[in-house]
Design an enzyme around this catalytic site. Structure first.
Site, short mmCIF file in Angstrom:
data_model
loop_
_atom_site.label_atom_id
_atom_site.label_comp_id
_atom_site.label_asym_id
_atom_site.label_seq_id
_atom_site.Cartn_x
_atom_site.Cartn_y
_atom_site.Cartn_z
N ASP A 134 5.96 -0.85 1.24
CA ASP A 134 5.08 0.24 0.83
C ASP A 134 3.64 -0.02 1.23
O ASP A 134 3.22 -1.15 1.46
CB ASP A 134 5.16 0.45 -0.68
CG ASP A 134 4.69 -0.77 -1.45
OD1 ASP A 134 5.10 -1.88 -1.09
OD2 ASP A 134 3.90 -0.62 -2.41
N GLU A 135 2.87 1.05 1.29
CA GLU A 135 1.42 1.02 1.46
C GLU A 135 0.99 0.05 2.56
O GLU A 135 0.13 -0.80 2.38
CB GLU A 135 0.74 0.65 0.14
CG GLU A 135 0.95 1.71 -0.94
CD GLU A 135 0.24 1.37 -2.24
OE1 GLU A 135 -0.17 2.32 -2.93
OE2 GLU A 135 0.10 0.19 -2.56
#
Length: 883
Positions: A550-551
């Site tokens: 993620d991210e």
């Protein structure tokens, strides 16, 4: 180095290596610190410097009052010294989670070092600090601050090569009555408009006693409704007698019939903890193995006057039946009514995620959490052990990961530790630092398995990987110093010539693995293999591993290694836009070939090309429903993946319970996630929640789940067919703002019990999913008045069960759950009160007098406060001022 202590009747001169002293009668003293500072002077300054942090407004002049871009807040830091300071040879380091944009001061600068670490330094215009005179540093930061806990603790002083000194006034304290963490250096919020709103359109109301009183309406004290109630609610319950309760005061006697006693030991221990142990004179409990094709964990529990019979197909079913028996028992009476229960889980995946990477949390916390997860039939522990701020698991052959990556301290070179973050302070020997040894992890695995819980290890990559990157950089430097370049580069994770400028969501510019380097995949494979070995040593083969994914901020655009990688194009990667997907796909297939299911967060998983991914994959959906997050959830489940719901506005337990700036937690998706709101969650129809929720600013929103067709004419916005659905739900604890085990328990409990309720039982008031598509808002009418009435009635039963029965069991287990704040209203001079779940004692006091138990509406005058008392009568909840 030299300083002078001068007073009307005291003269004390200290110099390096020498001390002369002339003493008469002591009077007021002051210290003049010259151009350099000794360690003793720095120590005294740390002991006596008073710091206050103050949010002024989220609407300073010159910043937009709407939207996100360009938003800012203004705040102040007060410095009040008890000594005179002339020296400029010092700095204060502190954590500021929203970066400082500008400083309005001639005498001080504030610069960001890395992540949230900032530094205050005197300028050339610094005129010194005078004893008792406050100097204020005005500054502006990005976005907004809506919580008093945003002000991180443990500011510390640094001067040259001296040992850093923590400023005592910035350390957290603990309230003796409530057990809550306090920040005495932070000035309390007082203005709801300027300090607790984030934009002109923010309609969320501060949870004052009046607001809580209205919110708690409709739930009356009904202790009788809790008598035959189990959390989580069984599929069916038939009470056969309520006038002849069966006593368990003499304990129980097991008739195992070849059932493995070890599989139910933990469930029996919980029974014993509430007063029902094993005894020859106890009520006989018969165990019966059945093979009826029911889902794992299913069971039948029959309580008769002379015996109890449990039928199940697996160890989980037997354990869950005992958990239900425990839930039925009133800890004061130790009796149950005769009844017949048939039960099975709603979802196969019923999970809890715990982040120990940002701030470390003890092995004991994890063991205690596993106990409570088992008590309420949760079966997956997602253990997040690596992120930017820490690596928390010993990996054989890579000692740097824990030698360096498991601790934060004031070493700006990061050769012995990571930089301080999240208010960790300058020293490595604090509770927020640490790691699990290999033996610790094996113990956790075995402890979980004995409670029918699977541990899912998670080491976040390729973003959120700063701890790993810096640890492997230290390893590189060590082997290069030894002249072993091959060993130095074996697990290197960064291209030193990468000039890409980027920033992660936590403001790091160096936290992303370089996915173009083969050494990165050597590292990932090494970590996976070593963790798999630990699982084998525990007798529990690793079957699922969480990549993170993620991210990802992207650190590859100006990396020479990546430029060469694209030019060679041996992996079929056509542009830098595909780097993130390439990493997730490659690691997922590495895992799949080892017989391990890959898992990742939904944003990273959504970047992949489905045809390149293993068929068996898990996606943890963390998208916000009010921002259209249901669309990604539907997209992920329609790929045939195991989609696990973790919607932040409902399932992030590091968010505040109530809309109150004194509540702990982050709040980027929700500022009020209490147990009643969580109970209202409809996981099988995500867009339908728009009928009952507002967004983070208290505004109604619309969820458009109407028909959307792909190029083949198939609907893509929702599950394509009725047989396809979500695999489960998971509660999340992230630990950026949760520094202690006690605060983690405060944030988790009793919300975990309602998580278990939603994961195990589907309520009859939930709106069925509309496979033909629908547009949902607060006027769409799918959630009918009849359904709302059933929801309220069933919540009332759950609420009474919490207050009258379950919280006392948490007390017995030593769990420091949150005691709710009290709703209160004064009408015609009389005080009226209520609670989100009845059953706890409420106290009030007038004009600062003695606390008194509230029984019924009572006449009051003047200043009135209210608070609740824990089920065991010992801890108190946070008090609120009614007027």
């Amino acid at each position: 180095m030299k300083f002078k202590l001068i007073a009307a009747a005291i003269t004390l001169v200290l110099s390096t290596g020498a001390c002369s002293q002339k003493v008469t009668s002591p009077t007021e003293a002051k210290i003049l610190i010259d151009q350099s500072i000794t360690q003793s002077a720095l120590n005294r300054l740390g002991d006596t410097l008073d710091i206050k942090y103050r949010l002024i407004t989220n609407y300073p002049d010159g910043c937009p009052t709407f939207g996100v871009d360009g938003r800012c807040f203004s705040a102040q830091i007060d410095l009040t010294s008890s000594v005179d300071i002339a020296s400029k040879d010092w700095a204060i380091y502190f954590s500021q989670m929203r970066p400082v944009k500008s400083v309005n001061s001639d005498e001080f600068t504030i610069t960001r070092v890395k992540g949230d670490l900032h530094k205050i330094e005197p300028t050339a215009s610094f005129k010194g600090l005078k004893k008792g005179i406050t100097k204020t540093i005005d500054f502006r930061g990005e976005l907004w601050q809506l919580s008093e806990t945003d002000a991180m603790p443990n500011y510390y002083l640094v001067s040259g090569e001296l040992k850093p000194v923590v400023i005592k006034s910035t350390q957290v304290t603990k309230d003796a009555e409530t057990g809550m963490e306090l920040r005495p250096y932070n000035v309390a919020f007082t203005d709801a408009d300027t300090q607790y709103k984030r934009s002109d359109t923010d309609k969320l109301k501060w949870a004052t006693p009046e607001v809580l009183f209205l919110d708690n309406q409709g739930v009356d004290t009904q202790p009788e409704s809790a008598v035959n109630t189990i959390i989580p609610t069984p599929l069916s319950v038939e009470v056969t007698s309520s006038d002849r309760p069966v006593s368990l005061a003499q304990g129980i006697k097991l008739n195992l019939n070849s059932i493995d006693a070890g599989a139910i030991t933990a469930a029996l221990e919980r029974l014993e903890r509430i007063g029902v142990g094993q005894s020859e004179n106890g009520l006989v409990v018969n165990f019966k193995k059945v093979t009826d094709g029911q889902a794992s964990g299913s069971y039948r529990l029959n309580i008769a006057e002379n015996n109890i019979t449990i039928s199940a197909g697996d160890d989980a079913g037997f354990s869950y039946a005992l958990a239900s028996l425990t839930s039925l028992i009133d800890t004061n009476k130790l009796s149950v009514n005769t009844m017949s229960i048939q039960d099975q889980p709603r979802y196969g995946f019923r999970g809890m995620h715990i982040d120990v990477s940002r701030n470390f949390h003890s092995k004991q916390l994890i063991l205690d959490m596993l106990d409570q997860m088992a008590a309420y039939k949760l079966n997956k522990l997602h253990l997040h052990m690596a992120d930017d701020e820490g690596w928390r698991l010993e990996i054989d052959g890579l000692p740097e990961l824990t030698d360096i990556g498991s601790k934060r301290c004031h070493d700006l070179t990061e050769t012995s530790c990571l930089l301080p973050q999240l208010g960790s302070g300058p020293f490595a020997d604090t509770a927020v630092n640490g790691y699990y040894s290999k033996s610790d992890y094996i113990e956790i695995l075995k402890y979980a398995a004995a409670r029918q819980i699977q541990v899912i290890p998670s080491m976040d990559m390729p973003g959120h990987s700063r701890a790993a990157i810096k640890s492997m950089e230290a390893r590189y430097n060590k082997f290069m110093a030894l002249g072993n370049e091959q060993a130095a580069k074996e697990y290197l994770l960064a291209d030193f010539d990468d000039k890409t400028v980027y920033s992660s969501i936590q403001y790091y510019d160096d936290n992303t693995l370089n996915v173009c380097m083969e050494s990165t995949f050597h590292f990932v494979t090494k970590v996976i293999d070593e963790i798999a070995k630990l699982h084998l040593q525990a007798g529990l083969p690793l079957s699922i591993y969480h990549i993170g994914a993620d991210e990802t901020a992207g650190a590859w655009l100006e990396s020479p290694v990546c430029e060469r990688f694209l030019a060679d194009n041996e992996q079929g990667v056509k542009s830098s836009d595909e780097f993130g997907a390439y990493f997730v796909e490659r690691v997922s297939n590495i895992l799949s070939k080892k017989g391990i299911e890959p898992a990742g967060w939904s944003d990273g998983m959504s970047h992949t090309r489905h045809e390149n991914m293993p068929e068996q994959s898990q996606s943890n959906v963390w998208d916000v429903i009010s921002h259209g997050g249901y669309k990604r959830a539907h997209q992920q489940v329609n790929l045939g993946w195991d989609a696990i719901l973790g919607m932040p506005e409902m399932l992030y337990f590091d968010f505040p319970y109530e809309a109150d700036p004194k509540e702990h937690g982050y709040y980027w998706a929700s500022r009020n996630t209490n147990e009643r709101k969580l109970y209202g969650f409809m996981p099988d129809n995500l867009p339908a929640n728009a009928e009952q929720w507002t967004d983070i600013q208290g505004q109604a929103f619309e969820a458009d789940d109407t028909e959307q067709l792909d190029e083949n004419g198939k609907r893509v916005s929702g599950p394509i067919n009725k047989g396809m659905g979500f695999s489960g739900i998971q509660g999340q604890i992230w630990s950026e703002t949760l520094r202690s085990d006690a605060v983690v328990e405060y944030m988790t409990f009793p919300r975990l019990l309602i998580l278990a309720e939603k994961a195990w039982h589907k309520a009859d008031w939930e709106v069925p999913y509309q496979h033909e598509g629908a547009l949902y808002n607060q006027d769409s009418g799918f959630f009918s008045q009849e359904m709302r009435a059933r929801q309220l009635a069933q919540w009332s039963v759950i609420a009474n069960t919490l207050g009258h029965k379950e919280l006392s069991k948490l007390d017995m287990a030593g769990i420091e759950y949150r005691i709710p704040t009290v709703g209160a209203h004064i009408h015609e001079g009389k005080l009226f009160t209520n609670l989100i779940y009845p059953g706890l004692v409420i106290e009030y006091r007038v004009a600062g007098g003695q606390w008194q138990a509230y029984q019924s509406p009572v006449a009051v005058e003047g200043h009135v406060e209210v608070r609740a008392v824990g089920a065991d009568g010992k801890r108190r909840g946070r008090s609120l001022v009614v007027r």
